[in-house]
Structure formats: structure tokens, C-alpha cells
Design a protein around this motif. Structure first.
Motif, short mmCIF file in Angstrom:
data_model
loop_
_atom_site.label_atom_id
_atom_site.label_comp_id
_atom_site.label_asym_id
_atom_site.label_seq_id
_atom_site.Cartn_x
_atom_site.Cartn_y
_atom_site.Cartn_z
N GLU A 15 1.57 8.82 8.11
CA GLU A 15 1.70 7.82 7.05
C GLU A 15 2.98 7.97 6.23
O GLU A 15 3.34 7.06 5.48
N ASP A 60 -0.39 3.93 2.73
CA ASP A 60 -1.81 4.25 2.91
C ASP A 60 -2.44 3.27 3.90
O ASP A 60 -3.14 2.33 3.52
N ARG A 105 1.13 5.02 -7.36
CA ARG A 105 1.19 3.83 -6.50
C ARG A 105 2.49 3.08 -6.75
O ARG A 105 2.98 3.02 -7.89
N GLY A 131 -6.52 6.61 0.10
CA GLY A 131 -5.90 7.20 -1.09
C GLY A 131 -5.26 8.55 -0.86
O GLY A 131 -4.80 9.18 -1.82
N LYS A 132 -5.22 9.02 0.39
CA LYS A 132 -4.62 10.31 0.71
C LYS A 132 -3.58 10.13 1.81
O LYS A 132 -3.74 9.29 2.69
N MET A 133 -2.54 10.96 1.75
CA MET A 133 -1.52 10.89 2.79
C MET A 133 -1.99 11.64 4.03
O MET A 133 -2.24 12.84 3.99
N SER A 181 -6.29 3.16 3.75
CA SER A 181 -6.84 2.89 2.41
C SER A 181 -7.78 3.98 1.90
O SER A 181 -8.74 3.69 1.19
N ASP A 221 0.82 -1.22 0.00
CA ASP A 221 0.00 0.00 0.00
C ASP A 221 0.85 1.27 0.00
O ASP A 221 0.50 2.26 0.65
#
Length: 201
Positions: free
Chosen positions: A126, A115, A60, A120-122, A118, A43
Motif C-alpha cells: 500500500e 488504504d 489522512r 485504516g492500517k498500512m 479501508s 484514500d
């Protein structure tokens, strides 16, 4: 080899060269820009951030990978947000000598993150413990800037447009003042590594 055989061979080569990607689209061209890092966790993502922490590009990264090619066309619009080059001096810097009036610049930096939720944003916490002193830099024209901080003399030299600003610093023998540079350099290959002092290369 007779003429007919040569013509057939030539036709086969042309057909092979004109093969398209699935769906009839032209396969993407490599940009030559690459980011390298220790083996990525699951991830994982790589993001290019402004100095204020805004993400302008994200990709990704598959688990275990140690490098990715990135698309430099995706952040060129950030040249519109360029500011006067002297604005990027450290807070404790003295006056700057700049090679020309009106030079504008923009600096971006790479961050790798995981992530964990999950979305999709930091999010806070993280970001992985990796860094680089190199920067993605834009300048409106060829530029050179010199200035000093209490313990460092700095020289920044950039070529017009977008490039990799390579960081280098050393302490001359017998001196207590570091010499530090940021210089446009190729190829555009960035290395993310475990944190090191600003005085490291």
C-alpha cells in the motif's frame, strides 16, 4: 474619529480575536511543520515511521492535496526510545568520531500510502512510490558525528531536541569519494518525491 467610536472599534476587534472554534474549543495552532508531495490519490494517508517500520503518527490526506501541516507534539514521546547515536551508522561504516559521549538519537521517516482495503492500517503493497532522504531526528544534546563508508565520507550535525535532518550529498571534482551530510535545518518542511539514488539531494 471621537473617543466613543475608537472604544467601539476596539471592542469589536477584541471580540473578533476571541472567536472560538465550533464547540467552544480553541482553534488548533499551526505547528509550522509541513510535508509536501505530488497530488494525493483517494484514500491516502501520511505516516511517520520508526526505522523498524512502526507508525508513530498518521494523518489522512484529501485526494488531490499536495501538502499537509502536521502536529510535531504527537511524536515527541519517541525521544524515550533514543539509542546511542553511533548505532545509526550504516552497516559498512567505520568507527565514528562523536562530539561528546553518551549522545542518544532517534530517527523517523515519512511514508505516504493508499488504504486500498479501508482498514485504516498500512499493509504490504500500500505504500506509494514516494520517498525523501530527509529525516525527523531527535538528539539528547547538540551533536556532530563523522564516519566513512567505502565510497562516502559522512558528517551528521544536529541541534538538541527534535528537528528536520536535511540530506545533502555531492561528488567533489576529481574525487571518487562522495561527501554526504545530514544537518538540522529549518523550516521543518519535508518533500516526498519519486525515488532517486541516495547520491541525489
Amino acid at each position: 474619529m471621537n473617543r466613543l467610536t475608537l472604544l467601539t472599534l476596539g471592542s469589536l476587534l477584541l471580540a473578533a480575536c476571541s472567536q472560538s472554534a465550533p464547540g467552544g474549543e480553541r482553534p488548533p495552532l499551526e505547528s509550522g511543520i509541513e510535508v509536501r508531495f505530488p497530488p494525493a490519490p483517494t484514500d491516502a494517508f501520511l505516516s511517520l515511521l520508526t526505522e523498524g517500520g512502526e507508525s508513530v503518527y498518521q494523518v489522512r490526506v484529501d485526494a488531490g492535496k499536495t501538502s499537509v501541516s502536521v502536529d510535531g507534539t504527537k511524536w515527541t514521546a519517541q525521544s524515550a526510545n533514543a539509542q546511542p547515536l553511533p548505532n545509526f551508522r550504516p552497516a559498512d561504516a567505520g568507527p565514528a568520531g562523536v562530539s561528546a559521549e553518551g549522545i542518544k538519537a532517534n530517527f523517523l521517516h515519512w511514508v505516504m500510502w493508499q488504504d486500498r482495503n479501508s482498514d485504516g492500517k498500512m499493509n504490504e503493497g500500500e505504500a506509494l512510490d514516494l520517498m525523501t532522504h530527509d529525516r525527523v531526528v531527535y538528539v539528547s544534546q547538540d551533536a556532530e558525528m563523522r564516519f566513512s563508508t567505502p565510497d562516502t565520507v559522512q558528517v551528521w550535525k544536529f541541534t538538541q531536541g527534535w528537528s528536520r535532518a536535511e540530506h545533502y550529498v555531492y561528488l567533489p571534482k576529481g574525487s571518487s569519494t562522495y561527501q554526504r551530510s545530514l544537518t538540522s535545518s529549518g523550516p521543518q518542511r519535508y518533500e516526498l518525491h519519486v525515488p532517486t539514488p541516495v547520491t541525489s539531494q
